[in-house]
Design a protein around this motif. Structure first.
Motif, PDB file in Angstrom:
ATOM      1  N   LEU A   1      37.614  48.195  32.329  1.00 63.17           N
ATOM      2  CA  LEU A   1      39.008  47.947  32.720  1.00 63.17           C
ATOM      3  C   LEU A   1      39.060  48.070  34.227  1.00 63.17           C
ATOM      4  CD1 LEU A   1      40.949  50.318  30.230  1.00 63.17           C
ATOM      5  CD2 LEU A   1      40.143  48.000  29.820  1.00 63.17           C
ATOM      6  N   LEU A   2      39.464  47.020  34.892  1.00 61.04           N
ATOM      7  CA  LEU A   2      39.397  47.006  36.354  1.00 61.04           C
ATOM      8  C   LEU A   2      40.769  46.761  36.978  1.00 61.04           C
ATOM      9  CD1 LEU A   2      37.299  46.616  38.894  1.00 61.04           C
ATOM     10  CD2 LEU A   2      37.881  44.221  38.587  1.00 61.04           C
ATOM     11  N   PHE A   3      41.029  47.523  38.032  1.00 65.59           N
ATOM     12  CA  PHE A   3      42.122  47.169  38.935  1.00 65.59           C
ATOM     13  C   PHE A   3      41.513  46.939  40.313  1.00 65.59           C
ATOM     14  CE2 PHE A   3      45.205  49.410  36.101  1.00 65.59           C
ATOM     15  CZ  PHE A   3      46.098  48.358  35.978  1.00 65.59           C
ATOM     16  N   ALA A   4      41.881  45.846  40.973  1.00 67.77           N
ATOM     17  CA  ALA A   4      41.401  45.611  42.332  1.00 67.77           C
ATOM     18  C   ALA A   4      42.604  45.301  43.195  1.00 67.77           C
ATOM     19  CB  ALA A   4      40.417  44.451  42.363  1.00 67.77           C
ATOM     20  N   LYS A   5      42.486  45.619  44.477  1.00 66.70           N
ATOM     21  CA  LYS A   5      43.625  45.372  45.376  1.00 66.70           C
ATOM     22  C   LYS A   5      43.580  43.988  45.993  1.00 66.70           C
ATOM     23  CE  LYS A   5      46.258  49.174  46.541  1.00 66.70           C
ATOM     24  NZ  LYS A   5      46.716  50.094  47.559  1.00 66.70           N
ATOM     25  N   SER A   6      42.418  43.383  46.028  1.00 64.11           N
ATOM     26  CA  SER A   6      42.328  42.054  46.644  1.00 64.11           C
ATOM     27  C   SER A   6      41.250  41.233  45.943  1.00 64.11           C
ATOM     28  CB  SER A   6      42.070  42.177  48.149  1.00 64.11           C
ATOM     29  OG  SER A   6      41.150  43.175  48.421  1.00 64.11           O
ATOM     30  N   PRO A   7      41.240  39.907  46.189  1.00 63.82           N
ATOM     31  CA  PRO A   7      40.288  39.049  45.480  1.00 63.82           C
ATOM     32  C   PRO A   7      38.837  39.337  45.877  1.00 63.82           C
ATOM     33  CG  PRO A   7      41.991  37.747  46.577  1.00 63.82           C
ATOM     34  CD  PRO A   7      42.131  39.150  47.057  1.00 63.82           C
ATOM     35  N   GLY A   8      37.937  38.626  45.288  1.00 62.77           N
ATOM     36  CA  GLY A   8      36.504  38.798  45.582  1.00 62.77           C
ATOM     37  C   GLY A   8      35.673  38.711  44.308  1.00 62.77           C
TER      38      GLY A   8
ATOM     39  N   ASP B   1      25.030  28.589  39.036  1.00 61.74           N
ATOM     40  CA  ASP B   1      25.469  27.601  40.004  1.00 61.74           C
ATOM     41  C   ASP B   1      26.972  27.333  39.988  1.00 61.74           C
ATOM     42  OD1 ASP B   1      23.520  25.162  38.175  1.00 61.74           O
ATOM     43  OD2 ASP B   1      25.282  26.300  37.598  1.00 61.74           O
ATOM     44  N   SER B   2      27.741  28.057  39.191  1.00 62.83           N
ATOM     45  CA  SER B   2      29.181  27.869  39.250  1.00 62.83           C
ATOM     46  C   SER B   2      29.875  29.217  39.044  1.00 62.83           C
ATOM     47  CB  SER B   2      29.596  26.890  38.157  1.00 62.83           C
ATOM     48  OG  SER B   2      30.970  26.950  37.977  1.00 62.83           O
ATOM     49  N   TRP B   3      30.650  29.605  40.014  1.00 62.43           N
ATOM     50  CA  TRP B   3      31.367  30.876  39.928  1.00 62.43           C
ATOM     51  C   TRP B   3      32.865  30.624  39.848  1.00 62.43           C
ATOM     52  CZ3 TRP B   3      28.976  35.379  39.119  1.00 62.43           C
ATOM     53  CH2 TRP B   3      27.610  35.444  39.398  1.00 62.43           C
ATOM     54  N   THR B   4      33.536  31.350  38.969  1.00 59.56           N
ATOM     55  CA  THR B   4      34.986  31.218  38.825  1.00 59.56           C
ATOM     56  C   THR B   4      35.659  32.436  39.449  1.00 59.56           C
ATOM     57  OG1 THR B   4      34.673  30.075  36.740  1.00 59.56           O
ATOM     58  CG2 THR B   4      36.862  30.991  37.140  1.00 59.56           C
ATOM     59  N   PRO B   5      36.556  32.229  40.413  1.00 64.10           N
ATOM     60  CA  PRO B   5      37.274  33.378  40.988  1.00 64.10           C
ATOM     61  C   PRO B   5      38.105  34.090  39.919  1.00 64.10           C
ATOM     62  CG  PRO B   5      37.618  31.392  42.298  1.00 64.10           C
ATOM     63  CD  PRO B   5      36.947  30.955  41.021  1.00 64.10           C
ATOM     64  N   CYS B   6      38.138  35.377  40.022  1.00 66.26           N
ATOM     65  CA  CYS B   6      38.891  36.193  39.062  1.00 66.26           C
ATOM     66  C   CYS B   6      39.763  37.162  39.858  1.00 66.26           C
ATOM     67  CB  CYS B   6      37.851  36.924  38.200  1.00 66.26           C
ATOM     68  SG  CYS B   6      38.458  37.589  36.682  1.00 66.26           S
ATOM     69  N   PRO B   7      40.749  36.609  40.587  1.00 63.00           N
ATOM     70  CA  PRO B   7      41.553  37.466  41.471  1.00 63.00           C
ATOM     71  C   PRO B   7      42.436  38.408  40.666  1.00 63.00           C
ATOM     72  CG  PRO B   7      42.509  35.270  41.327  1.00 63.00           C
ATOM     73  CD  PRO B   7      41.240  35.223  40.521  1.00 63.00           C
ATOM     74  N   PRO B   8      42.806  39.543  41.257  1.00 65.96           N
ATOM     75  CA  PRO B   8      43.679  40.448  40.511  1.00 65.96           C
ATOM     76  C   PRO B   8      45.034  39.816  40.243  1.00 65.96           C
ATOM     77  CG  PRO B   8      43.405  41.198  42.790  1.00 65.96           C
ATOM     78  CD  PRO B   8      42.492  40.024  42.610  1.00 65.96           C
ATOM     79  N   ILE B   9      45.613  40.089  39.089  1.00 70.23           N
ATOM     80  CA  ILE B   9      47.001  39.706  38.801  1.00 70.23           C
ATOM     81  C   ILE B   9      47.803  41.005  38.822  1.00 70.23           C
ATOM     82  CG2 ILE B   9      48.576  38.759  37.068  1.00 70.23           C
ATOM     83  CD1 ILE B   9      46.420  36.906  36.139  1.00 70.23           C
ATOM     84  N   PRO B  10      48.830  41.063  39.695  1.00 72.71           N
ATOM     85  CA  PRO B  10      49.556  42.330  39.832  1.00 72.71           C
ATOM     86  C   PRO B  10      49.984  42.897  38.474  1.00 72.71           C
ATOM     87  CG  PRO B  10      50.308  40.742  41.453  1.00 72.71           C
ATOM     88  CD  PRO B  10      49.350  40.005  40.552  1.00 72.71           C
ATOM     89  N   GLY B  11      49.718  44.169  38.294  1.00 70.92           N
ATOM     90  CA  GLY B  11      50.139  44.855  37.071  1.00 70.92           C
ATOM     91  C   GLY B  11      49.208  44.663  35.886  1.00 70.92           C
ATOM     92  N   CYS B  12      48.255  43.780  35.987  1.00 71.92           N
ATOM     93  CA  CYS B  12      47.345  43.539  34.852  1.00 71.92           C
ATOM     94  C   CYS B  12      45.993  44.201  35.086  1.00 71.92           C
ATOM     95  CB  CYS B  12      47.056  42.042  34.685  1.00 71.92           C
ATOM     96  SG  CYS B  12      48.447  41.068  34.139  1.00 71.92           S
ATOM     97  N   PHE B  13      45.399  44.677  34.013  1.00 74.28           N
ATOM     98  CA  PHE B  13      43.983  45.022  34.063  1.00 74.28           C
ATOM     99  C   PHE B  13      43.180  43.729  33.986  1.00 74.28           C
ATOM    100  CE2 PHE B  13      45.320  49.121  32.145  1.00 74.28           C
ATOM    101  CZ  PHE B  13      44.556  49.994  32.902  1.00 74.28           C
ATOM    102  N   THR B  14      42.089  43.678  34.731  1.00 75.08           N
ATOM    103  CA  THR B  14      41.071  42.666  34.474  1.00 75.08           C
ATOM    104  C   THR B  14      40.055  43.356  33.564  1.00 75.08           C
ATOM    105  OG1 THR B  14      41.373  41.867  36.718  1.00 75.08           O
ATOM    106  CG2 THR B  14      39.405  41.104  35.554  1.00 75.08           C
ATOM    107  N   VAL B  15      39.752  42.731  32.453  1.00 76.55           N
ATOM    108  CA  VAL B  15      38.857  43.391  31.480  1.00 76.55           C
ATOM    109  C   VAL B  15      37.661  42.490  31.216  1.00 76.55           C
ATOM    110  CG1 VAL B  15      38.672  44.394  29.159  1.00 76.55           C
ATOM    111  CG2 VAL B  15      40.839  44.517  30.402  1.00 76.55           C
ATOM    112  N   ASN B  16      36.482  43.104  31.148  1.00 74.24           N
ATOM    113  CA  ASN B  16      35.315  42.328  30.733  1.00 74.24           C
ATOM    114  C   ASN B  16      34.508  43.064  29.679  1.00 74.24           C
ATOM    115  OD1 ASN B  16      34.518  43.723  33.450  1.00 74.24           O
ATOM    116  ND2 ASN B  16      32.573  43.332  32.438  1.00 74.24           N
ATOM    117  N   ILE B  17      33.837  42.271  28.900  1.00 70.54           N
ATOM    118  CA  ILE B  17      32.944  42.788  27.858  1.00 70.54           C
ATOM    119  C   ILE B  17      31.645  43.232  28.529  1.00 70.54           C
ATOM    120  CG2 ILE B  17      31.645  42.123  25.769  1.00 70.54           C
ATOM    121  CD1 ILE B  17      34.690  41.970  25.373  1.00 70.54           C
TER     122      ILE B  17
END
Ligand SMILES: O=C(O)CCC(=O)C(=O)O
Ligand SMILES: [Fe+2]
Length: 296
Positions: A216-223, A246-262
């Motif tokens: 479960l991730l919270f980040a303050k800025s993209p990257g 060879d292809s990267w998709t940006p996953c910028p933070p969405i305010p108030g949401c957790f970014t979650v990965n398996i």
């Protein structure tokens, strides 16, 4: 089940290099969880089996607490160096996972992290920073960590249901309050990189998969960027010379949401159905925000 070609990571059996799905993670709401469990399960299963990443909204963790957790991170990083030197140093090889961690970019720039486990763990008692410099870190970290299992358990419960397993299948194993459990909270500070340019392939965090069940991730800025549906291929191109995607998709933070990965264990246990996908934190380009970046 899975080959391990490089630094313990794996190539997925039977999966081609490219899946034809939208690579942007969906936003999945946990609102009315009990009533909407079936729908949430379907949404989580779809995201976890195609992208491996998703955003979680309506998770119930107060924004005020999230803000305090970021403030605790800043407080920790602002300690004098002599105080930091007294703290235990994180060692992944011996599983000494509490304390301070220092990583360096190829030009020697420091990326600082601190890792806390649940307060019940013996080794945590030596890892709390001095109250003189960090008056709020311990209390806030404990409060924040205690707010996370209810969110994680909902997600893990639905992921289990989505695989046709009992709802408590993963949560029984993943009880973070158990003495033998390795669940941790990691605070990161990526220093400002103003005005600098980086060779393609140099990243603030190199391509990797996570060893957690879920992150479960919270980040303050993209990257953050993800390599959805692609296998890491043993090749040159990243800092460790290990993975080329060879292809990267940006996953910028969405305010108030957790970014979650398996993470890896869920991929192993589901025999590759749930995807622990490669991700990285890219160094900002000169026309992007290049100040300090904080994430939790
Ligand atoms: O800082 C971030 O946005 C992600 C860091 C990460 O991938 C990790 O700590 O495993
Ligand atoms: Fe990660």
């Amino acid at each position: 089940m899975l080959a391990t070609p490089c630094r313990g990571k794996k190539v997925r059996k039977g999966q081609s290099a490219l899946l034809t799905v939208s690579n942007s993670p969906p936003v999945i709401s946990l609102a009315d969880y009990d009533k909407r469990k079936r729908q949430i399960t379907d949404e989580l299963r779809k995201a976890a089996t195609t992208i491996g990443f998703f955003y979680i909204s309506d998770h119930g963790v107060a924004q005020e607490l999230i803000d305090r957790a970021f403030a605790a991170n800043e407080e920790y990083c602002a300690q004098p160096e002599e105080a930091k030197d007294k703290l235990p140093v994180v060692r992944w090889d011996t599983r000494q996972l509490t304390g301070i961690e220092r990583n360096y970019l190829p030009d020697g720039t420091l990326r600082e992290s601190s890792i806390a486990k649940f307060d019940v763990h013996e080794d945590m008692q030596k890892a709390w920073p001095d109250k003189k410099y960090c008056p709020n870190y311990r209390q806030t970290t404990v409060e924040f960590m205690n707010a996370l299992p209810p969110v994680a358990n909902k997600i893990l419960g639905c992921l289990a249901l989505g695989l046709g397993l009992p709802e408590n299948f993963f949560t029984e194993t993943a009880n973070p309050y158990r003495a033998d459990n390795f669940t941790f909270l990691q605070y990161h500070k990526y220093p400002g990189l103003e005005g600098r340019t980086w060779k393609e392939g140099v990243n603030c965090v190199t391509a990797h998969t996570d060893e957690s069940l879920i992150t479960l991730l919270f980040a303050k800025s993209p990257g953050l960027e993800l390599a959805s549906g692609r296998d890491g291929k043993a090749a040159t191109g990243d800092t460790y010379g290990c993975y080329q995607v060879d292809s990267w998709t940006p996953c910028p933070p969405i305010p108030g949401c957790f970014t979650v990965n398996i993470g890896d264990p869920l991929q192993y246990w589901s025999d590759g159905v749930l995807l622990s996908n490669y991700h990285r934190v890219r160094c900002p380009k000169p026309d992007e925000y290049q100040g300090d970046r904080y994430s939790i």
